[in-house]
Scaffold this motif. Structure first.
Motif, short mmCIF file in Angstrom:
data_model
loop_
_atom_site.label_atom_id
_atom_site.label_comp_id
_atom_site.label_asym_id
_atom_site.label_seq_id
_atom_site.Cartn_x
_atom_site.Cartn_y
_atom_site.Cartn_z
N VAL A 48 0.82 -1.21 0.00
CA VAL A 48 0.00 0.00 0.00
C VAL A 48 0.86 1.26 0.00
O VAL A 48 1.89 1.33 0.68
CB VAL A 48 -0.91 0.04 1.25
N SER A 49 0.38 2.27 -0.72
CA SER A 49 0.96 3.61 -0.69
C SER A 49 -0.17 4.61 -0.50
O SER A 49 -1.23 4.49 -1.12
CB SER A 49 1.70 3.90 -1.99
N GLN A 50 0.02 5.60 0.39
CA GLN A 50 -1.03 6.59 0.62
C GLN A 50 -0.85 7.75 -0.35
O GLN A 50 0.23 8.34 -0.46
CB GLN A 50 -0.98 7.10 2.06
N LEU A 51 -1.95 8.10 -1.06
CA LEU A 51 -1.90 9.17 -2.04
C LEU A 51 -2.36 10.50 -1.47
O LEU A 51 -1.81 11.54 -1.79
CB LEU A 51 -2.76 8.80 -3.26
N ASN A 52 -3.42 10.48 -0.65
CA ASN A 52 -3.87 11.68 0.07
C ASN A 52 -4.68 11.22 1.28
O ASN A 52 -4.62 10.06 1.66
CB ASN A 52 -4.66 12.62 -0.85
N ASP A 53 -5.44 12.15 1.87
CA ASP A 53 -6.11 11.86 3.14
C ASP A 53 -7.04 10.65 3.08
O ASP A 53 -7.18 9.92 4.05
CB ASP A 53 -6.91 13.08 3.62
N ASP A 54 -7.72 10.45 1.94
CA ASP A 54 -8.70 9.36 1.86
C ASP A 54 -8.49 8.44 0.67
O ASP A 54 -9.39 7.69 0.28
CB ASP A 54 -10.12 9.93 1.83
N THR A 55 -7.31 8.48 0.06
CA THR A 55 -7.04 7.69 -1.14
C THR A 55 -5.74 6.92 -1.00
O THR A 55 -4.71 7.47 -0.59
CB THR A 55 -6.97 8.59 -2.39
N PHE A 56 -5.80 5.64 -1.36
CA PHE A 56 -4.63 4.76 -1.27
C PHE A 56 -4.46 4.01 -2.59
O PHE A 56 -5.43 3.74 -3.30
CB PHE A 56 -4.80 3.75 -0.13
N SER A 57 -3.23 3.70 -2.91
CA SER A 57 -2.91 2.87 -4.07
C SER A 57 -2.40 1.53 -3.57
O SER A 57 -1.65 1.47 -2.60
CB SER A 57 -1.84 3.56 -4.92
N ILE A 58 -2.83 0.43 -4.22
CA ILE A 58 -2.39 -0.88 -3.76
C ILE A 58 -1.98 -1.77 -4.93
O ILE A 58 -2.42 -1.59 -6.07
CB ILE A 58 -3.46 -1.62 -2.92
N ARG A 59 -1.14 -2.74 -4.62
CA ARG A 59 -0.82 -3.85 -5.51
C ARG A 59 -0.95 -5.13 -4.68
O ARG A 59 -0.51 -5.17 -3.53
CB ARG A 59 0.58 -3.70 -6.10
N THR A 60 -1.56 -6.15 -5.27
CA THR A 60 -1.93 -7.34 -4.50
C THR A 60 -1.38 -8.61 -5.12
O THR A 60 -1.52 -8.86 -6.32
CB THR A 60 -3.46 -7.47 -4.40
N TYR A 61 -0.74 -9.42 -4.26
CA TYR A 61 -0.35 -10.79 -4.60
C TYR A 61 -1.45 -11.70 -4.07
O TYR A 61 -1.74 -11.69 -2.88
CB TYR A 61 0.99 -11.13 -3.94
N GLU A 62 -2.08 -12.47 -4.96
CA GLU A 62 -3.18 -13.33 -4.55
C GLU A 62 -2.76 -14.79 -4.46
O GLU A 62 -2.21 -15.34 -5.42
CB GLU A 62 -4.35 -13.20 -5.54
N ARG A 63 -3.04 -15.40 -3.32
CA ARG A 63 -2.83 -16.84 -3.20
C ARG A 63 -3.84 -17.54 -4.11
O ARG A 63 -4.93 -17.02 -4.37
CB ARG A 63 -3.01 -17.30 -1.75
N GLY A 64 -3.50 -18.70 -4.59
CA GLY A 64 -4.39 -19.40 -5.53
C GLY A 64 -4.13 -19.00 -6.97
O GLY A 64 -4.15 -19.82 -7.87
N VAL A 65 -3.89 -17.71 -7.18
CA VAL A 65 -3.38 -17.23 -8.47
C VAL A 65 -1.87 -17.35 -8.46
O VAL A 65 -1.22 -17.62 -9.47
CB VAL A 65 -3.81 -15.77 -8.73
N GLU A 66 -1.30 -17.15 -7.26
CA GLU A 66 0.15 -17.18 -7.00
C GLU A 66 0.88 -16.15 -7.86
O GLU A 66 1.92 -16.41 -8.46
CB GLU A 66 0.74 -18.58 -7.21
N GLY A 67 0.30 -14.97 -7.87
CA GLY A 67 0.90 -13.86 -8.59
C GLY A 67 0.11 -12.59 -8.36
O GLY A 67 -0.89 -12.58 -7.65
N GLU A 68 0.55 -11.52 -9.00
CA GLU A 68 -0.14 -10.24 -8.88
C GLU A 68 -1.36 -10.20 -9.79
O GLU A 68 -1.30 -10.65 -10.94
CB GLU A 68 0.80 -9.10 -9.25
N THR A 69 -2.47 -9.69 -9.28
CA THR A 69 -3.65 -9.45 -10.10
C THR A 69 -3.85 -7.94 -10.24
O THR A 69 -3.29 -7.16 -9.46
CB THR A 69 -4.91 -10.09 -9.47
#
Length: 262
Positions: free
Chosen positions: A177-198
């Motif tokens: 996670v990275s915070q962009l402003n007071d109420d907005t965040f950017s994320i990148r997710t590694y998913e189990r079962g996919v075993e990679g980034e979605t």
């Protein structure tokens, strides 16, 4: 010689998280055939998707959602998949603008207007805050960790380290996670079962919003989360560390439909 199946399918996506959907109200789909599910989800030899979803009859709600990861195994709740199956049910004229449906983690209420689906997620009352990360279950288990350089992070490598290194065979989804402003965040997710980034993960987006509020990174209970596949919103009510009326909101739409012999 094994007879070939001719399967009619629909392909949906929610902020780039894509799914194969089948209308399985007649129970034609061989549900225990994990190799078939994995084949259908394969992006080179099959249709290609992050997961596969069956829409089935249910005795006390509009329908039942059965979700498989792309590895072929049935799994825990999928938020973007939940939004996609609502759009699918609308397309099949099973529902109008509102629905209650059964998923692996219980009954979910949802509404749809155009392609925007608002999905009620489960209540959350146990957010484990550690020095460098939080862990919570939003229908699926999620590790949430703030990082300083999200764009250049090796999500495949670092996500796998955490998924197996901290959580073992059972594993956890991992959100950076990275915070962009007071109420907005950017994320990148590694998913189990996919075993990679979605490109997006609905339960992960929900987990990030609640964890950031719990850890006082935001004072808003209406949070925007930017994924690689687009923007989602999470609204919720809170009392102490208990989170209720959790809503995951965003686009879910039909990509294409077709048939496949397998």
């Amino acid at each position: 010689m094994k007879a070939k199946l001719e399967l009619n399918f629909y392909k949906y996506q929610g902020t780039g998280n894509d799914f194969i959907l089948f209308d399985n109200r007649s129970n034609f789909f061989p549900k225990e055939d994990t190799s078939l599910v994995a084949f259908l989800c394969d992006r080179r030899f099959g249709i290609g998707a992050d997961g596969l979803i069956l829409l089935e009859n249910h005795e006390s709600s509009d329908f039942k959602m059965v979700y498989y990861n792309s590895d072929g195994n049935q799994s825990t709740m999928c938020g973007n998949g939940g939004r996609c199956i609502v759009a699918f049910a609308k397309n099949l004229n099973i529902i109008d603008s509102e629905t209650n449906f059964m998923a692996v983690d219980g009954i979910h209420h949802a509404s749809i207007e155009g392609t925007i689906v608002k999905l009620q997620m489960i209540d959350v009352s146990d957010i484990q805050s550690r020095e460098k990360y939080s862990f919570l279950n939003t229908g699926s288990p999620h590790h949430v960790q703030l990082v300083s350089d999200l764009d250049n992070l090796e999500v495949q490598l670092e996500g796998a380290k955490i998924r197996y290194g901290i959580y073992g065979k059972e594993g956890s989804n991992v959100n950076f996670v990275s915070q962009l402003n007071d109420d907005t965040f950017s994320i990148r997710t590694y998913e189990r079962g996919v075993e990679g980034e979605t490109l997006s993960c609905g339960t992960g987006v929900t987990a990030v919003a609640l964890a950031m509020f719990q850890n006082q990174k935001t004072k808003s209970n209406q949070i925007k989360v930017v994924t690689k596949g687009g923007e989602l919103r999470v609204n919720f009510s809170s009392k102490g560390s208990v989170y209720t009326n959790v809503q995951l909101i965003g686009d879910a739409s039909l990509v294409f439909k077709g048939s496949i012999s397998c």
